[in-house]
Design an enzyme around this catalytic site. Structure first.
Site, short mmCIF file in Angstrom:
data_model
loop_
_atom_site.label_atom_id
_atom_site.label_comp_id
_atom_site.label_asym_id
_atom_site.label_seq_id
_atom_site.Cartn_x
_atom_site.Cartn_y
_atom_site.Cartn_z
N LYS A 1 -10.25 64.32 32.29
CA LYS A 1 -11.24 65.40 32.45
C LYS A 1 -12.65 64.85 32.27
O LYS A 1 -13.60 65.29 32.96
CB LYS A 1 -10.97 66.51 31.44
CG LYS A 1 -11.94 67.71 31.54
CD LYS A 1 -11.91 68.38 32.91
CE LYS A 1 -12.91 69.52 33.04
NZ LYS A 1 -12.57 70.69 32.24
N LYS B 1 -21.97 70.04 27.12
CA LYS B 1 -21.00 69.65 26.09
C LYS B 1 -20.04 68.59 26.61
O LYS B 1 -19.74 67.60 25.94
CB LYS B 1 -20.26 70.89 25.60
CG LYS B 1 -19.21 70.64 24.54
CD LYS B 1 -17.81 70.46 25.09
CE LYS B 1 -17.29 71.71 25.76
NZ LYS B 1 -15.87 71.54 26.23
#
Length: 297
Positions: free
Chosen positions: A171, A239
């Site tokens: 990811k 983030k």
């Protein structure tokens, strides 16, 4: 059929949970916000007060929460999953968090008779609603295989990537690409607008050639219409790019292009636009260039 728990019913979690109900799974839910819990209960789910309560009544618990500390609290906190002492429980974390944190949580859960799979997703709210997410999974392969029907209810492309943390590292690679693509697309669209071109026509040309990509096809038209509501919030993109930096540092890889993209998202969030879509990073370039990207045709 396994009894499923779902913790975290935000932009992504709520439609994912709905798809599990549609697939016929017995679902127990918990979330910080009242409204989505009520909505899922109305569809047949049961409510639990704490992660511990969710774990006590389920075979598999899925978490979809914002960041590493949130997963740690849900899994290891006073009323967390581990506190249920449910031997054999499978914890599927579908949040996007640090691979390092994932491995740490996984090891503690293993010591307590649990199995953790890290299974972050790509595809945004469109994929979550349509059940077409790309799901990348790390952890015990036998546990992964035992959850095949669960993953199939939420995603279209489901790939086992390897040991604990492998899903989160994959990811991180995805977010390098996503952040970078939106950044360079922003530069192209602002250059077009500042030069007096019709950005809509420029997009038409670019999607017909080597620059063709999902961002140009799906998000650029929304930018041209100033539809910047989030499919995936810019603050979450920031983030994730911070996670990329942490992950790259841990394995000794330099990521200068990602660092540049991260700074642009940092500027966007500082400007108060963190709740806009991640493609709305174009607004940072617009402010610098003194022009707004809009379609003329």
């Amino acid at each position: 059929m396994k009894k499923i728990g779902f913790i975290g019913l935000g932009l992504m979690g709520k439609p994912m949970a709905k798809n599990l109900i549609k697939a016929g799974f017995s679902l127990t839910v918990s979330s910080r916000s009242r409204a989505p819990v009520d909505e899922l209960v109305a569809l047949g789910a049961r409510e639990a007060a704490t992660p511990k309560d969710v774990a006590a009544n389920c075979d598999v618990v899925i978490t979809m929460v914002p960041d590493s500390p949130d997963v740690e609290k849900v899994a290891l906190g006073e009323n967390g999953l581990v506190a249920a002492k449910k031997n054999g429980l499978i914890h599927i974390d579908m949040s996007t968090i640090s691979p390092i944190a994932t491995q740490r949580i996984s090891e503690i859960e293993k010591q307590n008779g649990m199995t953790m799979l890290d299974a972050p997703v790509s595809g945004g709210t469109v994929g979550a609603e349509g059940g077409t997410l790309s799901i990348m999974v790390g952890g015990d392969e036998s546990a992964f295989n035992s959850c095949a029907e669960i993953f199939a209810a939420m995603g279209k492309k489901i790939t086992y990537m390897g040991a604990s943390g492998a899903g989160q590292t994959t990811k991180a690679c995805n977010q390098i690409m996503t952040g970078g693509i939106y950044a360079v697309m922003a530069e192209a669209l602002v250059l077009a607008a500042k030069s007096g071109l019709d950005p809509a026509k420029v997009v038409e040309v670019l999607v017909g050639g080597a620059a063709r990509c999902w961002a140009l096809e799906v998000r650029a038209p929304k930018i041209l219409k100033r539809e910047l509501n989030p499919g995936f919030k810019a603050s979450m993109q920031l983030k994730d790019l911070r996670i990329v930096g942490e992950t790259a540092h841990a394995v000794g890889v330099s990521t200068p292009m990602t660092a540049l993209a991260r700074e642009m998202y940092e500027a966007m969030v500082i400007a108060g636009d963190g709740d806009l879509d991640n493609s709305a990073v174009v607004t940072v370039w617009e402010r610098m260039a003194g022009v707004e990207v809009r379609g003329k045709s």
